[in-house]
Scaffold this motif. Structure first.
Motif, PDB file in Angstrom:
ATOM      1  N   ALA A   4       0.816  -1.217   0.000  1.00  0.00           N
ATOM      2  CA  ALA A   4       0.000   0.000   0.000  1.00  0.00           C
ATOM      3  C   ALA A   4       0.849   1.265   0.000  1.00  0.00           C
ATOM      4  O   ALA A   4       0.453   2.284  -0.572  1.00  0.00           O
ATOM      5  CB  ALA A   4      -0.936  -0.001   1.208  1.00  0.00           C
ATOM      6  N   PHE A   5       2.015   1.229   0.629  1.00  0.00           N
ATOM      7  CA  PHE A   5       2.851   2.430   0.699  1.00  0.00           C
ATOM      8  C   PHE A   5       3.375   2.827  -0.681  1.00  0.00           C
ATOM      9  O   PHE A   5       3.336   4.002  -1.054  1.00  0.00           O
ATOM     10  CB  PHE A   5       4.005   2.240   1.680  1.00  0.00           C
ATOM     11  CG  PHE A   5       4.773   3.504   1.932  1.00  0.00           C
ATOM     12  CD1 PHE A   5       4.183   4.586   2.563  1.00  0.00           C
ATOM     13  CD2 PHE A   5       6.088   3.618   1.529  1.00  0.00           C
ATOM     14  CE1 PHE A   5       4.882   5.761   2.795  1.00  0.00           C
ATOM     15  CE2 PHE A   5       6.801   4.783   1.751  1.00  0.00           C
ATOM     16  CZ  PHE A   5       6.198   5.857   2.387  1.00  0.00           C
ATOM     17  N   SER A   6       3.846   1.869  -1.449  1.00  0.00           N
ATOM     18  CA  SER A   6       4.319   2.172  -2.808  1.00  0.00           C
ATOM     19  C   SER A   6       3.178   2.694  -3.668  1.00  0.00           C
ATOM     20  O   SER A   6       3.368   3.587  -4.494  1.00  0.00           O
ATOM     21  CB  SER A   6       4.947   0.937  -3.454  1.00  0.00           C
ATOM     22  OG  SER A   6       6.148   0.617  -2.783  1.00  0.00           O
ATOM     23  N   GLN A   7       1.992   2.153  -3.458  1.00  0.00           N
ATOM     24  CA  GLN A   7       0.818   2.656  -4.179  1.00  0.00           C
ATOM     25  C   GLN A   7       0.495   4.086  -3.750  1.00  0.00           C
ATOM     26  O   GLN A   7       0.168   4.932  -4.582  1.00  0.00           O
ATOM     27  CB  GLN A   7      -0.372   1.726  -3.957  1.00  0.00           C
ATOM     28  CG  GLN A   7      -0.162   0.356  -4.575  1.00  0.00           C
ATOM     29  CD  GLN A   7      -1.251  -0.634  -4.211  1.00  0.00           C
ATOM     30  OE1 GLN A   7      -2.385  -0.244  -3.940  1.00  0.00           O
ATOM     31  NE2 GLN A   7      -0.918  -1.917  -4.192  1.00  0.00           N
ATOM     32  N   LEU A   8       0.609   4.379  -2.454  1.00  0.00           N
ATOM     33  CA  LEU A   8       0.385   5.723  -1.944  1.00  0.00           C
ATOM     34  C   LEU A   8       1.345   6.726  -2.588  1.00  0.00           C
ATOM     35  O   LEU A   8       0.964   7.848  -2.925  1.00  0.00           O
ATOM     36  CB  LEU A   8       0.558   5.744  -0.422  1.00  0.00           C
ATOM     37  CG  LEU A   8       0.446   7.098   0.260  1.00  0.00           C
ATOM     38  CD1 LEU A   8      -1.007   7.571   0.267  1.00  0.00           C
ATOM     39  CD2 LEU A   8       0.982   7.025   1.670  1.00  0.00           C
ATOM     40  N   LEU A   9       2.585   6.317  -2.793  1.00  0.00           N
ATOM     41  CA  LEU A   9       3.581   7.186  -3.424  1.00  0.00           C
ATOM     42  C   LEU A   9       3.345   7.344  -4.928  1.00  0.00           C
ATOM     43  O   LEU A   9       3.922   8.231  -5.544  1.00  0.00           O
ATOM     44  CB  LEU A   9       4.997   6.653  -3.185  1.00  0.00           C
ATOM     45  CG  LEU A   9       5.501   6.688  -1.744  1.00  0.00           C
ATOM     46  CD1 LEU A   9       6.883   6.071  -1.658  1.00  0.00           C
ATOM     47  CD2 LEU A   9       5.501   8.108  -1.201  1.00  0.00           C
ATOM     48  N   GLY A  10       2.520   6.483  -5.498  1.00  0.00           N
ATOM     49  CA  GLY A  10       2.261   6.559  -6.934  1.00  0.00           C
ATOM     50  C   GLY A  10       3.366   5.949  -7.779  1.00  0.00           C
ATOM     51  O   GLY A  10       3.540   6.325  -8.943  1.00  0.00           O
ATOM     52  N   LEU A  11       4.100   4.998  -7.217  1.00  0.00           N
ATOM     53  CA  LEU A  11       5.189   4.365  -7.955  1.00  0.00           C
ATOM     54  C   LEU A  11       4.627   3.496  -9.075  1.00  0.00           C
ATOM     55  O   LEU A  11       3.703   2.717  -8.865  1.00  0.00           O
ATOM     56  CB  LEU A  11       6.047   3.511  -7.024  1.00  0.00           C
ATOM     57  CG  LEU A  11       6.664   4.229  -5.817  1.00  0.00           C
ATOM     58  CD1 LEU A  11       7.527   3.267  -5.014  1.00  0.00           C
ATOM     59  CD2 LEU A  11       7.451   5.453  -6.234  1.00  0.00           C
ATOM     60  N   ARG A  12       5.199   3.632 -10.254  1.00  0.00           N
ATOM     61  CA  ARG A  12       4.794   2.858 -11.430  1.00  0.00           C
ATOM     62  C   ARG A  12       6.001   2.057 -11.911  1.00  0.00           C
ATOM     63  O   ARG A  12       7.023   2.640 -12.292  1.00  0.00           O
ATOM     64  CB  ARG A  12       4.311   3.766 -12.558  1.00  0.00           C
ATOM     65  CG  ARG A  12       3.138   4.650 -12.182  1.00  0.00           C
ATOM     66  CD  ARG A  12       1.869   3.805 -12.044  1.00  0.00           C
ATOM     67  NE  ARG A  12       0.744   4.605 -11.617  1.00  0.00           N
ATOM     68  CZ  ARG A  12       0.111   4.446 -10.459  1.00  0.00           C
ATOM     69  NH1 ARG A  12       0.486   3.509  -9.618  1.00  0.00           N
ATOM     70  NH2 ARG A  12      -0.905   5.205 -10.139  1.00  0.00           N
ATOM     71  N   VAL A  13       5.882   0.747 -11.880  1.00  0.00           N
ATOM     72  CA  VAL A  13       6.982  -0.113 -12.298  1.00  0.00           C
ATOM     73  C   VAL A  13       6.962  -0.230 -13.818  1.00  0.00           C
ATOM     74  O   VAL A  13       5.972  -0.653 -14.406  1.00  0.00           O
ATOM     75  CB  VAL A  13       6.892  -1.502 -11.633  1.00  0.00           C
ATOM     76  CG1 VAL A  13       8.042  -2.385 -12.091  1.00  0.00           C
ATOM     77  CG2 VAL A  13       6.879  -1.365 -10.111  1.00  0.00           C
ATOM     78  N   ASP A  14       8.076   0.152 -14.437  1.00  0.00           N
ATOM     79  CA  ASP A  14       8.202   0.114 -15.890  1.00  0.00           C
ATOM     80  C   ASP A  14       8.755  -1.216 -16.388  1.00  0.00           C
ATOM     81  O   ASP A  14       8.340  -1.704 -17.431  1.00  0.00           O
ATOM     82  CB  ASP A  14       9.130   1.236 -16.370  1.00  0.00           C
ATOM     83  CG  ASP A  14       8.635   2.605 -15.976  1.00  0.00           C
ATOM     84  OD1 ASP A  14       7.442   2.889 -16.190  1.00  0.00           O
ATOM     85  OD2 ASP A  14       9.434   3.396 -15.440  1.00  0.00           O
ATOM     86  N   GLU A  15       9.703  -1.771 -15.650  1.00  0.00           N
ATOM     87  CA  GLU A  15      10.334  -3.016 -16.084  1.00  0.00           C
ATOM     88  C   GLU A  15      10.967  -3.719 -14.898  1.00  0.00           C
ATOM     89  O   GLU A  15      11.543  -3.069 -14.022  1.00  0.00           O
ATOM     90  CB  GLU A  15      11.416  -2.723 -17.136  1.00  0.00           C
ATOM     91  CG  GLU A  15      12.069  -3.956 -17.702  1.00  0.00           C
ATOM     92  CD  GLU A  15      13.102  -3.656 -18.785  1.00  0.00           C
ATOM     93  OE1 GLU A  15      13.655  -4.623 -19.322  1.00  0.00           O
ATOM     94  OE2 GLU A  15      13.355  -2.477 -19.087  1.00  0.00           O
ATOM     95  N   VAL A  16      10.840  -5.042 -14.873  1.00  0.00           N
ATOM     96  CA  VAL A  16      11.566  -5.874 -13.917  1.00  0.00           C
ATOM     97  C   VAL A  16      12.178  -7.031 -14.681  1.00  0.00           C
ATOM     98  O   VAL A  16      11.692  -7.427 -15.740  1.00  0.00           O
ATOM     99  CB  VAL A  16      10.671  -6.428 -12.775  1.00  0.00           C
ATOM    100  CG1 VAL A  16      10.209  -5.322 -11.859  1.00  0.00           C
ATOM    101  CG2 VAL A  16       9.524  -7.237 -13.309  1.00  0.00           C
ATOM    102  N   GLY A  17      13.238  -7.540 -14.135  1.00  0.00           N
ATOM    103  CA  GLY A  17      13.912  -8.710 -14.690  1.00  0.00           C
ATOM    104  C   GLY A  17      14.803  -9.260 -13.596  1.00  0.00           C
ATOM    105  O   GLY A  17      14.835  -8.727 -12.481  1.00  0.00           O
ATOM    106  N   PRO A  18      15.556 -10.292 -13.887  1.00  0.00           N
ATOM    107  CA  PRO A  18      16.436 -10.862 -12.868  1.00  0.00           C
ATOM    108  C   PRO A  18      17.432  -9.813 -12.365  1.00  0.00           C
ATOM    109  O   PRO A  18      18.242  -9.299 -13.138  1.00  0.00           O
ATOM    110  CB  PRO A  18      17.152 -11.994 -13.597  1.00  0.00           C
ATOM    111  CG  PRO A  18      16.323 -12.268 -14.808  1.00  0.00           C
ATOM    112  CD  PRO A  18      15.631 -10.998 -15.156  1.00  0.00           C
ATOM    113  N   GLY A  19      17.313  -9.448 -11.088  1.00  0.00           N
ATOM    114  CA  GLY A  19      18.241  -8.488 -10.503  1.00  0.00           C
ATOM    115  C   GLY A  19      18.060  -7.063 -10.980  1.00  0.00           C
ATOM    116  O   GLY A  19      18.966  -6.239 -10.845  1.00  0.00           O
TER     117      GLY A  19
END
Length: 148
Positions: free
Chosen positions: A24-39
């Motif tokens: 919920a905290f990351s959502q509160l900050l409005g963080l938008r994940v653009d890309e994830v991968g190994p590491g």
């Protein structure tokens, strides 16, 4: 197209979805994940007026929290639950209202029990606001259920 192998990318995406859905905290900050991968994790967010400190600059806690979130996604992306052992953060410049900040975490070293990550926070002009280094302890707990 992702530069990561399909199975590794799908693990990182599944872990991201699980973690973000419960954060919920990351959502509160409005963080938008653009890309994830190994590491790896790259996310972004816009600086809002409610994120400022008493001097009108982006509160350091917000910058740190965004870096910590990218660190968490990167170190858990292999599917083993990881927890932060230590971090250092160097604040180089302050963010301002309206800035769009990019937070990019990269794995520097991965061993059986320890992972080391470097996180950079930059603004839309490419100026570095924060350099963050995190060390994570890798538990033996698998995050995702085994599929048969």
């Amino acid at each position: 197209m992702s530069p990561f192998p399909p199975s590794a990318s799908s693990t990182a995406e599944a872990v991201k979805a699980l973690m973000l859905g419960q954060d919920a905290f990351s959502q509160l900050l409005g963080l938008r994940v653009d890309e994830v991968g190994p590491g790896y994790c790259r996310l972004h967010f816009a600086v809002r007026p409610d994120m400022l400190n008493g001097f009108g600059a982006l509160h350091g806690g917000v910058t740190f929290s965004a870096a910590d979130t990218a660190f968490a996604f990167a170190c858990n992306s292999h599917g083993r639950q990881s927890v932060g052992l230590s971090v250092t953060a160097d604040y180089l410049e302050a963010g301002r209202v309206g800035d769009v900040l990019t937070v990019e975490a990269r794995e520097v070293s991965l061993k059986h029990k320890i992972g080391v990550y470097q996180v950079r926070v930059t603004n839309q002009l490419g100026a570095e606001l924060l350099l963050f280094k995190g060390t994570a302890y890798r538990t033996s707990h698998e995050i995702l259920p085994k599929t048969s």
